[in-house]
Design an enzyme around this catalytic site. Structure first.
Site, mmCIF file in Angstrom:
data_model
loop_
_atom_site.group_PDB
_atom_site.id
_atom_site.type_symbol
_atom_site.label_atom_id
_atom_site.label_comp_id
_atom_site.label_asym_id
_atom_site.label_seq_id
_atom_site.Cartn_x
_atom_site.Cartn_y
_atom_site.Cartn_z
ATOM 1 N N GLU A 1 44.861 -28.418 7.631
ATOM 2 C CA GLU A 1 45.485 -27.874 8.843
ATOM 3 C C GLU A 1 46.744 -27.090 8.445
ATOM 4 O O GLU A 1 47.458 -27.458 7.518
ATOM 5 C CB GLU A 1 45.858 -29.031 9.767
ATOM 6 N N LYS B 1 41.192 -27.308 18.312
ATOM 7 C CA LYS B 1 41.604 -28.714 18.325
ATOM 8 C C LYS B 1 41.645 -29.263 19.745
ATOM 9 O O LYS B 1 42.235 -28.672 20.644
ATOM 10 C CB LYS B 1 42.976 -28.841 17.663
ATOM 11 N N CYS C 1 42.682 -32.958 12.303
ATOM 12 C CA CYS C 1 43.804 -33.901 12.235
ATOM 13 C C CYS C 1 43.771 -35.020 13.282
ATOM 14 O O CYS C 1 43.038 -35.987 13.136
ATOM 15 C CB CYS C 1 45.119 -33.120 12.290
#
Length: 307
Positions: free
Chosen positions: A76, A147, A188
């Protein structure tokens, strides 16, 4: 050159890991013609300099290509980590902008697939999307995932984060075929929400889950490896977690510890230094995926629970 190969000498019970014949129905025929395909995962310390980060990524791509990897995964914020509030939004670009096109050219010139997540994709003047981009070896963007779960957290003994103040969340789950199997794309903080991984495995037939990350030092020490191994075990997928590592600036430090984990939950790839820049290389074994799933058929044993 920090390239680390891993031994694939499995120590599982022979009865559970009997090899199986691969069928033509296995997702993505190009990945399963060979029973193993090599993958690389990168570890780096991005800074607030787009060209410096690109130089690091370029070097790691060349190392991965020389090692025979068909795909390399980056963490990321691979292209930029800001020093000041608002910097990430300021440098954010559309996918057809010069930054991403530079990485497309890198993939094409190096003849290797890239997993880039997450990229600061421009949304508007005050917000961006944290976007995981997969580029093929012809330099074409194959798919993107934005995300879903944003990092709004008060880290114990540390800083407060509010990713939602400048990032727009998405709601679409994404998988994409590649030379290393069918990929499930996440980023993440998604790691803490198992449902997305269950859907990737059972609805999207994912074989390899990608978790590019920039975990904080505090949360990484407590939860990083155990969460990744749990996701691998419960989905019976390979998990590849490329990580930001070390101090980016005076205010921000990432945990590091890039990992490659097999469908039994065993760590098969890890850099010897948790915060160094480099790559780890391992082989995706499609027969192992099929064997684990056939001997423990959780996809057929799941029970629907109405709450």
């Amino acid at each position: 050159m920090n390239v680390y190969f891993v031994s694939l000498g499995f120590t599982k019970p022979p009865s559970l890991f009997t090899r199986v014949t691969l069928s033509a129905q296995t997702p993505l025929a190009m990945a399963t013609v060979n029973k193993t395909v090599r993958v690389a995962a990168a570890q780096m310390t991005s800074v607030n300099d787009l060209m410096a980060n690109f130089a690091t990524c370029s070097r790691l791509v060349q190392e991965a290509a020389m090692a025979g990897a068909k795909l390399i995964c980056f963490p990321e914020n691979f292209s930029f980590v800001g020093d000041k509030q608002g910097e990430s939004v300021k440098i954010a670009e559309p996918l057809d902008g010069p930054v991403m096109q530079r990485y497309c050219s890198l993939a094409r010139d190096s003849k290797i697939w890239l997993s880039l997540g997450g990229f600061q994709e421009r949304f508007d003047d005050t917000h961006l999307c944290n976007t995981h981009v997969v580029i093929d070896d012809a330099g074409m963007i194959r798919d993107t995932y934005q995300k879903m779960h944003l990092f709004d957290v008060d880290v114990p003994g540390g800083s407060s984060y509010k990713e939602s103040s400048f990032t727009v969340p998405a709601t679409k789950i994404v998988s994409v075929d590649s030379p290393i199997g069918r990929l499930g794309l996440t980023v993440c903080y998604d790691l803490r929400f198992p449902k997305i991984y269950q859907q990737l495995r059972f609805d999207h037939k994912t074989q390899v889950v990608l978790v590019p990350s920039a975990f904080t030092k505090v949360t990484g020490e407590a939860h990083w490896e155990i969460l990744l191994r749990a996701r691998a075990i419960e989905t019976q997928c390979y998990v590849i977690a490329a990580a930001q590592a070390g101090k980016h600036n005076e205010k921000r430090e990432s945990y590091g510890d890039t990992l490659i984990i097999d469908p039994w939950g065993t760590v098969i790839g890890r850099l010897p230094d948790r915060v160094s820049t480099g790559i780890v290389v391992a082989d995706i074994d499609f027969a192992l995926i099929d064997s684990v799933r056939e001997n423990m058929p959780i996809d057929k044993q799941r029970v629907s629970i109405d709450l």
